[in-house]
Write an enzyme that holds these catalytic residues in place. Structure first.
Site, PDB file in Angstrom:
ATOM      1  N   GLU A 180       0.817  -1.216   0.000  1.00  0.00           N
ATOM      2  CA  GLU A 180       0.000   0.000   0.000  1.00  0.00           C
ATOM      3  C   GLU A 180       0.854   1.271   0.000  1.00  0.00           C
ATOM      4  O   GLU A 180       0.794   2.071   0.941  1.00  0.00           O
ATOM      5  CB  GLU A 180      -0.967  -0.007   1.187  1.00  0.00           C
ATOM      6  CG  GLU A 180      -1.898  -1.209   1.187  1.00  0.00           C
ATOM      7  CD  GLU A 180      -2.932  -1.191   2.310  1.00  0.00           C
ATOM      8  OE1 GLU A 180      -2.879  -0.293   3.174  1.00  0.00           O
ATOM      9  OE2 GLU A 180      -3.811  -2.068   2.320  1.00  0.00           O
ATOM     10  N   GLU A 386      -4.956  -8.571   0.907  1.00  0.00           N
ATOM     11  CA  GLU A 386      -5.579  -8.188   2.183  1.00  0.00           C
ATOM     12  C   GLU A 386      -7.071  -7.995   1.971  1.00  0.00           C
ATOM     13  O   GLU A 386      -7.493  -7.358   1.000  1.00  0.00           O
ATOM     14  CB  GLU A 386      -5.041  -6.850   2.714  1.00  0.00           C
ATOM     15  CG  GLU A 386      -3.738  -6.925   3.421  1.00  0.00           C
ATOM     16  CD  GLU A 386      -3.340  -5.561   4.009  1.00  0.00           C
ATOM     17  OE1 GLU A 386      -4.238  -4.771   4.390  1.00  0.00           O
ATOM     18  OE2 GLU A 386      -2.133  -5.318   4.079  1.00  0.00           O
TER      19      GLU A 386
HETATM   20  O1  IFM Z   1      -4.016  -2.843   9.257  1.00  0.00           O
HETATM   21  C1  IFM Z   1      -4.008  -2.355   7.960  1.00  0.00           C
HETATM   22  C2  IFM Z   1      -2.828  -2.905   7.194  1.00  0.00           C
HETATM   23  O2  IFM Z   1      -1.624  -2.622   7.823  1.00  0.00           O
HETATM   24  C3  IFM Z   1      -2.778  -2.302   5.810  1.00  0.00           C
HETATM   25  N1  IFM Z   1      -4.042  -2.434   5.136  1.00  0.00           N
HETATM   26  C4  IFM Z   1      -5.231  -2.051   5.852  1.00  0.00           C
HETATM   27  C5  IFM Z   1      -5.260  -2.727   7.219  1.00  0.00           C
HETATM   28  C6  IFM Z   1      -6.536  -2.322   7.975  1.00  0.00           C
HETATM   29  O3  IFM Z   1      -6.587  -0.949   8.138  1.00  0.00           O
END
Ligand code: IFM
Length: 495
Positions: A180, A386
């Site tokens: 990200e 994710e």
């Molecule tokens: O916890 C975060 C993660 O580190 C990166 N993506 C989003 C998740 C939830 O906010």
């Protein structure tokens, strides 16, 4: 085995069960600063997140990752949990300042040894390690030297990649460069709600470019150093951008956010260069002269897969001059925008069900994202690197955690993944965020995303009902039709 571990899985209704392709990878994910703790152990130096979290007012109730959930010491137990859940892969990140404390030069052997032990433990358990080089925790020394807005940081990042490839390349094949980068650049240097907490839109755009460059240089370094060349990727939190209305103005707002949210990465990484409209949108801020000849070619390295992180769609409209501007983009409160060049864009949250983060639950966004990205890059396999949700989990009197909302969330999103595959998207795996409850950045420990509950006083781990449910999906490769379990009556909160 505890009583909760032996509880039967949610029953599948075979007639409507959805089968995933064989070989589909089921995993869970974490990130170093969110879980490891051991902040000052074995030569680790502070990262920007240590500094930020220790700065009063930056993180909810002054929480820090000093201890986190002590994964550094309890990794064996955590691997055992994953093994009991029958997972195929574990996506974790490396703490740069643990393995290269000054962000340059020689490695800290003890830091590297931790990751060797973790990887060996995973391999012994038959779980594939999926290593992320950078999940937001820049060594503080590199930030002091200018951080991501400076080109040198991209060069340091490539050296760090080479160092890790040398140390772990004999046992890790699946690598992700950045997680990200939008958050690193725009929350870290734009709105300042993440470390290092700067609020300068030009620095944010410079950071974005140097993250891109760091990615490209790191891919080159990994390819050169990994015996097999590796299976390399980047994980992007691509925004599923939707205009609030079909008006031209709202569509124009969506185009802007797509440019600075998505195509700022996808352009140079996969399409040969930055989109012209991004330059035009941000021309008032910068002429982008920090992009040097050859940079875009260096960024555009061949990838083996693309990690897509998705939680909720991004709904936007244009704000007319003088109009009040809703700013619910879900990325925390700041007087400064994380969207350079998009001052006239307002963010909206759809009505309806929300997670504890306040993020609307909308799995259609994941379907749309996967099908669109796969259609645009048909030769690039996708992995949902994710997806998951925070809810107000409650520990029952017997110590168990029933989390029907999380099961329903994951079920609905897996259904979207399944439908995307059926409609032609090349999606190869899914990593649930997160294995464990952990440090949720500026929200500290107030938001629980884990499939496994962590008691923050004792650090005891307890698989939630969602962990058992997910284990069933992973074991059978099949999504039961009855995902939306009736929300169980909530037991009284006991801690
Ligand atoms: O916890 C975060 C993660 O580190 C990166 N993506 C989003 C998740 C939830 O906010």
């Amino acid at each position: 085995m505890t009583a909760s571990e032996t509880r039967p899985l949610t029953a599948a209704a075979p007639s409507r069960a959805r089968k995933f392709p064989s070989g589909f990878m089921w995993g869970t994910a974490t990130a170093a600063y969110q879980v490891e703790g051991a902040a000052c152990v074995d030569g680790r130096t502070p990262s920007i997140w240590d500094t930020f979290a220790h700065t009063p007012g930056k993180v909810f109730e002054g929480h820090t990752g000093d201890v986190a959930v002590d994964h550094y010491r309890r990794y064996r137990e955590d691997v055992r949990l994953m093994s009991e859940l029958g997972l195929d892969s574990y996506r974790f990140s490396v703490s740069w300042s643990r393995v290269q404390p000054t962000g340059r030069g020689p490695a800290a052997q003890k830091g590297l040894d931790f990751y060797r032990r973790l990887v060996d433990e995973l391999l012994t358990a038959g779980i594939e390690p999926a290593l992320t080089l950078y999940h937001w925790d820049l060594p503080q020394e590199l930030e002091d030297a200018g951080g991501w807005p400076e080109r040198a940081t991209a060069e340091r990042f490539a050296e760090y990649a080479a160092l890790l490839a040398g140390a772990l390349g004999d046992r890790v094949e699946r690598w992700t460069t950045l997680n990200e980068p939008w958050c690193s650049a725009f929350l870290g240097y734009g709105s300042g709600v993440h470390a290092p907490g700067r609020t300068d839109p030009v620095a944010a755009l410079r950071a974005a470019h140097h993250l891109n460059l760091g990615h490209g240089l790191a891919v080159q370094a990994l390819r050169a150093a990994l015996p097999s060349g590796g299976r390399l990727a980047v994980s992007l939190n691509l925004h599923e951008v939707r205009p609030l209305t079909a008006s031209d103005a709202d569509r124009e707002a969506a185009r802007r956010i797509d440019a600075v949210g998505n195509r700022i990465w996808l352009g140079p990484m996969l399409e040969g260069g930055y989109p012209e409209d991004l330059f035009a949108d941000t021309a008032r801020l910068t002429d982008w002269s920090f992009v040097q000849d050859g940079d875009e070619a260096a960024i555009g390295q061949r990838l083996d897969w693309l990690g897509v992180n998705y939680y909720t769609p991004t709904v936007v409209s244009e704000v007319a001059a003088g109009e009040a501007k809703p700013q619910e983009d879900g990325h925390g409160d700041s007087a400064y925008s994380p969207w350079p060049g998009a001052d006239d864009v307002a963010f909206h949250r759809a009505p309806g069900e929300r997670t504890a983060m306040g993020w609307p639950v909308d799995p259609s966004g994941l379907y749309d994202l996967l099908t669109r990205v796969s259609a645009r890059y048909p030769d690039l396999p996708l992995v949902v690197s994710e997806n998951g949700a925070a809810y107000e989990d409650v520990v029952g009197p017997d110590g168990s955690v029933e989390d029907p909302e999380r099961i329903a969330y994951v079920h609905a999103h897996l259904k979207a993944v399944h439908r995307a595959i059926a409609d032609g998207a090349d999606v190869r795996g899914y990593f649930l965020w997160s294995l464990l409850d952990n440090f949720e950045w500026a929200y500290g420990y107030a938001k629980r995303f884990g499939a496994v509950h962590v008691d923050y006083e004792t650090l005891e781990r307890t698989p939630k009902a969602s962990a058992r449910w997910y284990a069933g999906v992973a074991r059978t490769g099949e999504l039961p039709s009855a995902g939306r379990e009736k929300p169980a009556r909530r037991p009284r909160e006991i801690r």
